[in-house]
Write a protein that holds these residues in place. Structure first.
Motif, PDB file in Angstrom:
ATOM      1  N   GLN A 206       0.820  -1.208   0.000  1.00  0.00           N
ATOM      2  CA  GLN A 206       0.000   0.000   0.000  1.00  0.00           C
ATOM      3  C   GLN A 206       0.855   1.260   0.000  1.00  0.00           C
ATOM      4  OE1 GLN A 206       0.413  -1.949   2.609  1.00  0.00           O
ATOM      5  NE2 GLN A 206       0.494  -0.749   4.501  1.00  0.00           N
ATOM      6  N   HIS A 207       2.104   1.174   0.456  1.00  0.00           N
ATOM      7  CA  HIS A 207       2.999   2.330   0.420  1.00  0.00           C
ATOM      8  C   HIS A 207       3.647   2.477  -0.962  1.00  0.00           C
ATOM      9  CE1 HIS A 207       2.436   2.783   4.702  1.00  0.00           C
ATOM     10  NE2 HIS A 207       2.591   1.484   4.803  1.00  0.00           N
ATOM     11  N   ILE A 208       3.954   1.361  -1.570  1.00  0.00           N
ATOM     12  CA  ILE A 208       4.474   1.397  -2.940  1.00  0.00           C
ATOM     13  C   ILE A 208       3.471   2.067  -3.875  1.00  0.00           C
ATOM     14  CG2 ILE A 208       4.973  -0.135  -4.915  1.00  0.00           C
ATOM     15  CD1 ILE A 208       6.279  -2.030  -2.799  1.00  0.00           C
ATOM     16  N   PHE A 209       2.190   1.812  -3.639  1.00  0.00           N
ATOM     17  CA  PHE A 209       1.146   2.330  -4.528  1.00  0.00           C
ATOM     18  C   PHE A 209       0.299   3.417  -3.870  1.00  0.00           C
ATOM     19  CE2 PHE A 209       1.703  -2.217  -5.890  1.00  0.00           C
ATOM     20  CZ  PHE A 209       2.374  -1.929  -7.064  1.00  0.00           C
ATOM     21  N   ASN A 210       0.902   4.226  -2.977  1.00  0.00           N
ATOM     22  CA  ASN A 210       0.101   5.246  -2.289  1.00  0.00           C
ATOM     23  C   ASN A 210       0.004   6.560  -3.060  1.00  0.00           C
ATOM     24  OD1 ASN A 210       2.555   6.523  -1.861  1.00  0.00           O
ATOM     25  ND2 ASN A 210       2.540   6.293   0.371  1.00  0.00           N
ATOM     26  N   GLY A 211       0.690   6.671  -4.202  1.00  0.00           N
ATOM     27  CA  GLY A 211       0.584   7.872  -5.024  1.00  0.00           C
ATOM     28  C   GLY A 211       1.361   9.064  -4.506  1.00  0.00           C
ATOM     29  N   ASN A 212       2.184   8.878  -3.478  1.00  0.00           N
ATOM     30  CA  ASN A 212       2.962   9.976  -2.899  1.00  0.00           C
ATOM     31  C   ASN A 212       4.197  10.223  -3.758  1.00  0.00           C
ATOM     32  OD1 ASN A 212       4.442  11.781  -1.389  1.00  0.00           O
ATOM     33  ND2 ASN A 212       4.312  10.624   0.526  1.00  0.00           N
ATOM     34  N   THR A 213       4.088  11.131  -4.690  1.00  0.00           N
ATOM     35  CA  THR A 213       5.187  11.366  -5.630  1.00  0.00           C
ATOM     36  C   THR A 213       6.389  12.031  -4.973  1.00  0.00           C
ATOM     37  OG1 THR A 213       4.161  13.447  -6.327  1.00  0.00           O
ATOM     38  CG2 THR A 213       3.642  11.469  -7.614  1.00  0.00           C
ATOM     39  N   ALA A 214       6.216  12.600  -3.777  1.00  0.00           N
ATOM     40  CA  ALA A 214       7.360  13.173  -3.061  1.00  0.00           C
ATOM     41  C   ALA A 214       8.387  12.107  -2.719  1.00  0.00           C
ATOM     42  CB  ALA A 214       6.886  13.879  -1.788  1.00  0.00           C
ATOM     43  N   TRP A 215       7.964  10.848  -2.687  1.00  0.00           N
ATOM     44  CA  TRP A 215       8.871   9.737  -2.383  1.00  0.00           C
ATOM     45  C   TRP A 215       9.611   9.239  -3.620  1.00  0.00           C
ATOM     46  CZ3 TRP A 215       5.634   6.099   1.303  1.00  0.00           C
ATOM     47  CH2 TRP A 215       5.441   6.773   2.530  1.00  0.00           C
ATOM     48  N   ASN A 216       9.427   9.887  -4.762  1.00  0.00           N
ATOM     49  CA  ASN A 216      10.079   9.447  -5.992  1.00  0.00           C
ATOM     50  C   ASN A 216      11.486  10.042  -6.160  1.00  0.00           C
ATOM     51  OD1 ASN A 216       7.803   7.996  -6.625  1.00  0.00           O
ATOM     52  ND2 ASN A 216       7.023   9.487  -8.114  1.00  0.00           N
ATOM     53  N   SER A 217      11.918  10.822  -5.209  1.00  0.00           N
ATOM     54  CA  SER A 217      13.219  11.482  -5.310  1.00  0.00           C
ATOM     55  C   SER A 217      14.318  10.461  -5.522  1.00  0.00           C
ATOM     56  CB  SER A 217      13.499  12.273  -4.026  1.00  0.00           C
ATOM     57  OG  SER A 217      14.788  12.841  -4.056  1.00  0.00           O
ATOM     58  N   GLY A 218      15.171  10.745  -6.505  1.00  0.00           N
ATOM     59  CA  GLY A 218      16.299   9.855  -6.772  1.00  0.00           C
ATOM     60  C   GLY A 218      16.037   8.831  -7.858  1.00  0.00           C
ATOM     61  N   TYR A 219      14.803   8.748  -8.345  1.00  0.00           N
ATOM     62  CA  TYR A 219      14.466   7.796  -9.408  1.00  0.00           C
ATOM     63  C   TYR A 219      14.297   8.550 -10.718  1.00  0.00           C
ATOM     64  CZ  TYR A 219      13.669   4.505  -5.613  1.00  0.00           C
ATOM     65  OH  TYR A 219      13.826   3.708  -4.506  1.00  0.00           O
ATOM     66  N   PRO A 220      15.169   8.294 -11.681  1.00  0.00           N
ATOM     67  CA  PRO A 220      15.061   9.035 -12.961  1.00  0.00           C
ATOM     68  C   PRO A 220      13.785   8.689 -13.697  1.00  0.00           C
ATOM     69  CG  PRO A 220      16.702   7.269 -13.109  1.00  0.00           C
ATOM     70  CD  PRO A 220      16.306   7.355 -11.673  1.00  0.00           C
ATOM     71  N   VAL A 221      13.263   9.677 -14.385  1.00  0.00           N
ATOM     72  CA  VAL A 221      12.061   9.505 -15.199  1.00  0.00           C
ATOM     73  C   VAL A 221      12.488   9.380 -16.653  1.00  0.00           C
ATOM     74  CG1 VAL A 221       9.881  10.517 -15.927  1.00  0.00           C
ATOM     75  CG2 VAL A 221      10.696  10.846 -13.580  1.00  0.00           C
ATOM     76  N   SER A 222      12.037   8.335 -17.321  1.00  0.00           N
ATOM     77  CA  SER A 222      12.390   8.131 -18.733  1.00  0.00           C
ATOM     78  C   SER A 222      11.747   9.222 -19.572  1.00  0.00           C
ATOM     79  CB  SER A 222      11.923   6.768 -19.213  1.00  0.00           C
ATOM     80  OG  SER A 222      12.521   5.741 -18.452  1.00  0.00           O
ATOM     81  N   SER A 223      12.489   9.666 -20.581  1.00  0.00           N
ATOM     82  CA  SER A 223      11.944  10.701 -21.477  1.00  0.00           C
ATOM     83  C   SER A 223      11.075  10.071 -22.542  1.00  0.00           C
ATOM     84  CB  SER A 223      13.088  11.468 -22.120  1.00  0.00           C
ATOM     85  OG  SER A 223      13.939  10.592 -22.812  1.00  0.00           O
TER      86      SER A 223
END
Length: 223
Positions: A206-223
């Motif tokens: 439930q934390h992996i899929f909680n939608g809290n994008t603030a926790w995405n820091s450090g993960y690159p986003v593919s262009s």
């Protein structure tokens, strides 16, 4: 058949004939020596977390609007009487789709645990020898902090404690694919669950899929 829903099944040797009776599109990932018909074969490592993250990484751009992740025989976790209740599961899924829920655990119970996964039953004598991590605690706190780069709370409420849950494709994609690749790497680093990494993920869905994008820091986003 409802194309808005895909059921993703993590099978070892279970009878998965019930899947067809659900009436949804399905993908069976098989880790046995005698794979089910039309199943996708995977190496027998990493518990169901390995299966789920493999699916997400491989299908990231084409995930269904609703994705149902279940074990090969989930029913003793879905019903407190242990019945093989396919109709009951279907009703749960219809409700999830009708209400457009972004995430829902399917177990009939919830748990509360600390950073070592306590309380847990990984020291039960009757389970000794079933997996390499028997007798150890569950590294919930360590995995939480490795994934999200924030301190874990003193306790977690676990809403999908058995690894059976629904999550929308949009909610999955609130985290970049690099996040799920990292999750997959963590389970592959503990292939036989010697350190109970797979068990830790059972406490964290439930934390992996909680939608809290603030926790995405450090993960690159593919262009």
């Amino acid at each position: 058949m409802d194309d808005a829903v895909t059921v993703i099944v993590a099978r070892y040797t279970e009878d998965v004939s019930w899947v067809e009776r659900l009436g949804y599109n399905s993908v069976v990932y098989d880790k046995s020596d005698a794979p089910a018909e039309n199943a996708r074969q995977l190496e027998n490592i990493g518990r169901e977390a390995h299966t789920y993250f493999t699916h997400i990484v491989n299908e990231y751009e084409t995930l269904s609007p609703m994705n149902v992740f279940v074990q090969g025989d989930p029913f003793d976790h879905l019903d407190d009487r242990g019945r093989t209740d396919v109709d009951g599961l279907r009703k749960q899924l219809v409700d999830v789709v009708d209400r457009a829920l972004p995430f829902k655990g399917l177990a009939w119970f919830k748990l509360k645990c600390d950073r070592l996964g306590r309380p847990h039953d990984l020291r039960k004598l009757e389970n000794k020898g079933r997996w390499a991590g028997w007798g150890r605690d569950i590294p919930v706190g360590a995995v939480f902090e490795e994934l999200f780069h924030v301190p874990m709370p003193e306790q977690l409420i676990v809403r999908a404690p058995t690894g059976n849950f629904c999550v929308s494709g949009d909610r999955i994609r609130t985290r970049p694919i690099s996040f799920y690749q990292h999750c997959l790497h963590l389970v592959e680093q503990d292939p036989f669950d010697e350190y109970n990494t797979g068990h830790a993920f059972e406490r964290l869905w439930q934390h992996i899929f909680n939608g809290n994008t603030a926790w995405n820091s450090g993960y690159p986003v593919s262009s």
